[in-house]
Write an enzyme that holds these catalytic residues in place. Structure first.
Site, PDB file in Angstrom:
ATOM      1  N   THR A 136       3.869   1.695  -0.859  1.00 60.17           N
ATOM      2  CA  THR A 136       4.606   1.798  -2.281  1.00 60.17           C
ATOM      3  C   THR A 136       3.644   2.203  -3.336  1.00 60.17           C
ATOM      4  O   THR A 136       4.111   3.063  -4.121  1.00 60.17           O
ATOM      5  CB  THR A 136       5.274   0.307  -2.454  1.00 60.17           C
ATOM      6  OG1 THR A 136       6.298  -0.138  -1.598  1.00 60.17           O
ATOM      7  CG2 THR A 136       6.110   0.510  -3.733  1.00 60.17           C
TER       8      THR A 136
ATOM      9  N   ALA B 288      -3.435   0.126  13.393  1.00 60.96           N
ATOM     10  CA  ALA B 288      -4.718   0.151  12.551  1.00 60.96           C
ATOM     11  C   ALA B 288      -5.396  -1.086  13.118  1.00 60.96           C
ATOM     12  O   ALA B 288      -6.679  -1.424  12.714  1.00 60.96           O
ATOM     13  CB  ALA B 288      -4.279  -0.416  11.183  1.00 60.96           C
TER      14      ALA B 288
ATOM     15  N   PHE C  41      -3.670  -1.573   6.834  1.00 63.85           N
ATOM     16  CA  PHE C  41      -4.211  -3.220   6.708  1.00 63.85           C
ATOM     17  C   PHE C  41      -5.088  -3.051   5.606  1.00 63.85           C
ATOM     18  O   PHE C  41      -5.233  -2.447   4.714  1.00 63.85           O
ATOM     19  CB  PHE C  41      -4.879  -3.634   7.957  1.00 63.85           C
ATOM     20  CG  PHE C  41      -3.728  -3.800   9.063  1.00 63.85           C
ATOM     21  CD1 PHE C  41      -2.668  -4.402   8.742  1.00 63.85           C
ATOM     22  CD2 PHE C  41      -4.221  -3.599  10.552  1.00 63.85           C
ATOM     23  CE1 PHE C  41      -1.475  -4.670   9.924  1.00 63.85           C
ATOM     24  CE2 PHE C  41      -3.192  -3.976  11.344  1.00 63.85           C
ATOM     25  CZ  PHE C  41      -2.067  -4.360  11.110  1.00 63.85           C
TER      26      PHE C  41
ATOM     27  N   PHE D 268       4.451  -7.851  -9.691  1.00 63.25           N
ATOM     28  CA  PHE D 268       5.882  -8.555  -9.366  1.00 63.25           C
ATOM     29  C   PHE D 268       6.291  -9.084 -10.604  1.00 63.25           C
ATOM     30  O   PHE D 268       5.696  -9.545 -11.514  1.00 63.25           O
ATOM     31  CB  PHE D 268       5.609  -9.531  -8.375  1.00 63.25           C
ATOM     32  CG  PHE D 268       5.441  -9.060  -7.132  1.00 63.25           C
ATOM     33  CD1 PHE D 268       6.421  -8.837  -6.032  1.00 63.25           C
ATOM     34  CD2 PHE D 268       4.132  -8.300  -6.528  1.00 63.25           C
ATOM     35  CE1 PHE D 268       6.219  -8.247  -4.786  1.00 63.25           C
ATOM     36  CE2 PHE D 268       3.950  -7.862  -5.220  1.00 63.25           C
ATOM     37  CZ  PHE D 268       5.024  -7.947  -4.482  1.00 63.25           C
TER      38      PHE D 268
ATOM     39  N   LYS E 217       9.227  -6.299  10.476  1.00 59.93           N
ATOM     40  CA  LYS E 217       9.133  -5.868   9.008  1.00 59.93           C
ATOM     41  C   LYS E 217       9.917  -5.102   8.462  1.00 59.93           C
ATOM     42  O   LYS E 217      10.105  -4.999   7.386  1.00 59.93           O
ATOM     43  CB  LYS E 217       7.691  -4.660   9.400  1.00 59.93           C
ATOM     44  CG  LYS E 217       7.119  -4.169   8.327  1.00 59.93           C
ATOM     45  CD  LYS E 217       6.049  -3.244   8.510  1.00 59.93           C
ATOM     46  CE  LYS E 217       5.334  -2.580   7.530  1.00 59.93           C
ATOM     47  NZ  LYS E 217       4.378  -1.922   7.859  1.00 59.93           N
TER      48      LYS E 217
ATOM     49  N   LYS F  57       0.615  -1.264  -0.139  1.00 56.69           N
ATOM     50  CA  LYS F  57      -0.043   0.112   0.008  1.00 56.69           C
ATOM     51  C   LYS F  57       0.866   1.332  -0.020  1.00 56.69           C
ATOM     52  O   LYS F  57       0.506   2.053  -0.706  1.00 56.69           O
ATOM     53  CB  LYS F  57      -0.984  -0.040   1.131  1.00 56.69           C
ATOM     54  CG  LYS F  57      -2.122  -0.921   1.041  1.00 56.69           C
ATOM     55  CD  LYS F  57      -3.123  -0.580   2.150  1.00 56.69           C
ATOM     56  CE  LYS F  57      -2.588  -0.408   3.645  1.00 56.69           C
ATOM     57  NZ  LYS F  57      -1.877  -1.786   4.147  1.00 56.69           N
TER      58      LYS F  57
ATOM     59  N   TRP G  36       7.078  -0.056  -8.277  1.00 59.08           N
ATOM     60  CA  TRP G  36       8.322  -0.522  -7.495  1.00 59.08           C
ATOM     61  C   TRP G  36       9.578  -0.742  -8.416  1.00 59.08           C
ATOM     62  O   TRP G  36      10.560  -0.310  -8.194  1.00 59.08           O
ATOM     63  CB  TRP G  36       7.772  -1.847  -6.945  1.00 59.08           C
ATOM     64  CG  TRP G  36       9.010  -2.462  -6.199  1.00 59.08           C
ATOM     65  CD1 TRP G  36       9.334  -2.241  -4.895  1.00 59.08           C
ATOM     66  CD2 TRP G  36       9.898  -3.356  -6.432  1.00 59.08           C
ATOM     67  NE1 TRP G  36      10.431  -2.831  -4.400  1.00 59.08           N
ATOM     68  CE2 TRP G  36      10.757  -3.623  -5.649  1.00 59.08           C
ATOM     69  CE3 TRP G  36      10.238  -3.765  -7.694  1.00 59.08           C
ATOM     70  CZ2 TRP G  36      11.891  -4.401  -5.512  1.00 59.08           C
ATOM     71  CZ3 TRP G  36      11.536  -4.573  -8.001  1.00 59.08           C
ATOM     72  CH2 TRP G  36      12.433  -4.813  -7.064  1.00 59.08           C
TER      73      TRP G  36
ATOM     74  N   ARG H 200       1.801   7.854   7.103  1.00 59.14           N
ATOM     75  CA  ARG H 200       2.243   7.779   8.334  1.00 59.14           C
ATOM     76  C   ARG H 200       3.537   7.406   8.730  1.00 59.14           C
ATOM     77  O   ARG H 200       4.418   7.161   7.714  1.00 59.14           O
ATOM     78  CB  ARG H 200       1.237   6.252   9.122  1.00 59.14           C
ATOM     79  CG  ARG H 200      -0.189   6.522   9.240  1.00 59.14           C
ATOM     80  CD  ARG H 200      -0.481   5.125   9.889  1.00 59.14           C
ATOM     81  NE  ARG H 200      -0.504   3.883   8.883  1.00 59.14           N
ATOM     82  CZ  ARG H 200      -0.534   2.617   9.355  1.00 59.14           C
ATOM     83  NH1 ARG H 200      -1.093   2.536  10.526  1.00 59.14           N
ATOM     84  NH2 ARG H 200      -0.505   1.513   8.492  1.00 59.14           N
TER      85      ARG H 200
END
Length: 559
Positions: free
Chosen positions: A75, A275, A303, A383, A107, A73, A411, A96
């Site tokens: 990215t 979240a 999320f 991807f 993470k 999200k 990306w 955020r």
């Protein structure tokens, strides 16, 4: 295809002086408070100076139910903002701030990835402008004042068994979840059970992100309930006369942080509530600043759409009077195959049938957002292992629902890889704010009925499961005057249900309601559906083991 790490990509970028980024927002060097060369605070009076200017369009980025395969999200939010700028739309992204806990835990960093990042990445992921430290200090000041009050006689008549305010630290530390304070004799206070949460789970973080001004922040801080008397009457931070000092600690932190994307576009990175236990959105102030300074504001909610987007709409938009123009749902081929039953080790193997089965998860999130009257666009975050057949299937099935979708390669390619997505967003937003936008429930609806509405309409549950004792807690909150608050559901992010093992779009389930707590300052009631972790622990091999710094101050292993 680049084989560079996110950190290496970020370091290859020559950032612009923050004064040049401010100029892109229409601000002079005198209108910002610079933190070095590449980040700054925006003072409150800038919003006042722009109050007569119409708001730009607000774009909400959300996602399908999270999986171990990742969705991207942040990215996508950064890549979409860069793409909108590339096609001539003056755009800011509002995100955020990352927590130190996940950075040193499992993470890693949270500033986007690949060629869709906000920078300076190391600073954003570490101390940044000190906002989280200020929030920790304000929280712990209230804790200290509470224990000091107990030490000097407890004039407010706290029932020490019913104190609900603990302490916080912005690190993962399971040993602090449950502690005893006040040991060592009378000079050290009153012994009692307590505990630590991570800073991003603090109610102060939620208040920080929902306040429209410093005055409102101070008032909200005063409404925090820290404990109860033996008769069940709440005792607040204002009763302890602490909210003024807490606001003083937060006065500079409340100013939004200005940074930039890898492509030199302005970004506001400010606030970072969980979240689950909170609403999972960046600050209202940062969002409102961006709406005045740009034609498009891209923001994300934590999320999947059943958690972050539902709270963004029912809590943040309700309290701040915001109306999004479009919702973008991020999905990946890999994640949808996981929802379709594929094992993690096989997600890179083409599997159209599993993808077809997993599409039901995306379908439900689309339906959920449409319940709010929002136009929806799907971003297929691409991807290298995705096949054209797989991506085309998602686009085709979205089209059958009347929803446009685009393959997004931000990306790998930055904003250039998301231009098709950006054009779809502009088209969907062409009518301005969503003309049919509506909240899921009214303020006046009873608390338990609000919970049941979310469970049935958003999760797809048959209903809720609740015992008499917990039901009475809801009634008690209504008697205390909190019946008009929105609901903040604390639920697993991994499933539409409360069971993380149920993938895709489960049916025939109920949502167990374990407890309810009021966050009176933040202005919502937190409903727990299971064991929600407010102080994470480190893994067997935490990221902190791989992070280092050399003699020149160059950091390695952060991302």
């Amino acid at each position: 295809m680049s084989h560079l790490s996110d950190l290496e990509i970020a370091r290859q970028t020559v950032t612009l002086p923050i004064t040049q980024i401010a100029e892109k927002c229409g601000l002079t060097a005198e209108q910002i408070e610079a933190f070095g060369h590449n980040k700054a605070k925006i003072p409150f009076d800038v919003l006042e100076q722009h109050k007569s200017k119409p708001d730009g369009k607000l774009i909400l980025v959300t996602a399908i139910s999270p999986t171990p395969a990742g969705e991207g999200k942040t990215t996508t939010s950064v890549g979409l903002a860069d793409a909108l700028n590339r096609i001539g739309q003056k755009t800011m992204v509002a995100l955020r701030e990352p927590s130190l806990g996940p950075c040193f835990g499992i993470k890693g960093g949270a500033a986007g990835g690949g060629y869709a990042q906000v920078v300076p990445m190391e600073e954003i992921n570490l101390h940044f402008t000190g906002d989280f430290h200020a929030i920790s200090a304000a929280h712990n000041l209230l804790s200290a004042m509470l224990d000091n009050h107990l030490h000097f006689g407890n004039a407010l008549k706290f029932d020490t068994r019913r104190i609900v305010w603990g302490r916080v630290v912005d690190l993962n530390d399971r040993a602090l979840r449950k502690v005893v304070v006040g040991l060592g004799g009378t000079v050290n206070g009153v012994p009692r059970e307590s505990g630590f949460d991570i800073t991003v789970a603090s109610e102060i973080m939620a208040i920080f992100c929902l306040s429209n001004s410093l005055t409102e922040l101070r008032d909200r801080l005063g409404r925090i309930i820290v404990g109860y008397t033996a008769d069940g009457e709440p005792i607040t931070a204002a009763d302890l006369k602490t909210h003024g000092a807490m606001a003083a600690l937060l006065k500079d932190a409340l100013k939004p942080n200005l940074v930039q994307t890898l492509e030199g576009n302005p970004a506001l990175v400010h606030g970072g509530p969980f979240a689950n236990i909170a609403h999972g959105c960046n600050s209202v102030l940062a969002t409102k600043f961006a709406l005045k300074l740009a034609d498009y504001t891209v923001t994300e909610a934590g999320f999947g759409a059943d958690l972050g987007a539902e709270k963004f709409l029912n809590i943040k938009c309700r309290q701040a009077g915001l109306v999004p123009s479009v919702a973008v749902v991020v999905a990946t081929v890999r994640a949808l195959k996981y929802h379709g039953g594929t094992d993690l080790k096989d997600l890179t193997v083409p599997n159209v049938s599993a993808l077809d089965a997993g599409f039901d998860n995306l379908r439900k999130h689309i339906e959920n957002l449409q319940q709010f009257g929002l136009p929806v666009v799907v971003a297929v975050n691409s991807f290298p292992t995705d096949t054209d057949e797989e991506v085309n299937l998602i686009v085709k099935k979205c089209g059958e629902l009347g929803v446009q979708a685009a393959r997004a390669e931000h990306w790998a390619k930055g904003g250039a890889g998301a231009e098709e997505l950006a054009k779809l967003v502009v088209s969907a937003a062409s009518s301005g704010d969503a003309p049919n936008f509506r909240l899921l429930y009214p303020d006046a609806m009873p608390l338990l009925e609000k919970v049941e509405t979310i469970a049935k309409k958003i999760y797809g549950a048959d209903g809720i499961l609740i015992d008499k004792k917990t039901s009475e807690k809801f009634l008690h909150l209504e008697k205390l005057g909190f019946g008009g608050l929105p609901i903040c559901m604390a639920k697993t992010q991994y499933s539409l249900s409360a069971d993380p093992a149920l993938r895709c779009r489960p049916s025939g389930f109920t949502v167990p309601i374990r407890d309810v707590r009021v966050s009176a300052g933040a202005g919502f009631a937190v409903v727990l559906t299971g064991e929600i972790m407010t102080m994470p622990g480190l893994s067997r091999s935490p990221a902190a083991e791989r992070i280092d710094v050399d003699a020149t101050g160059r950091i390695t292993g952060l991302f």
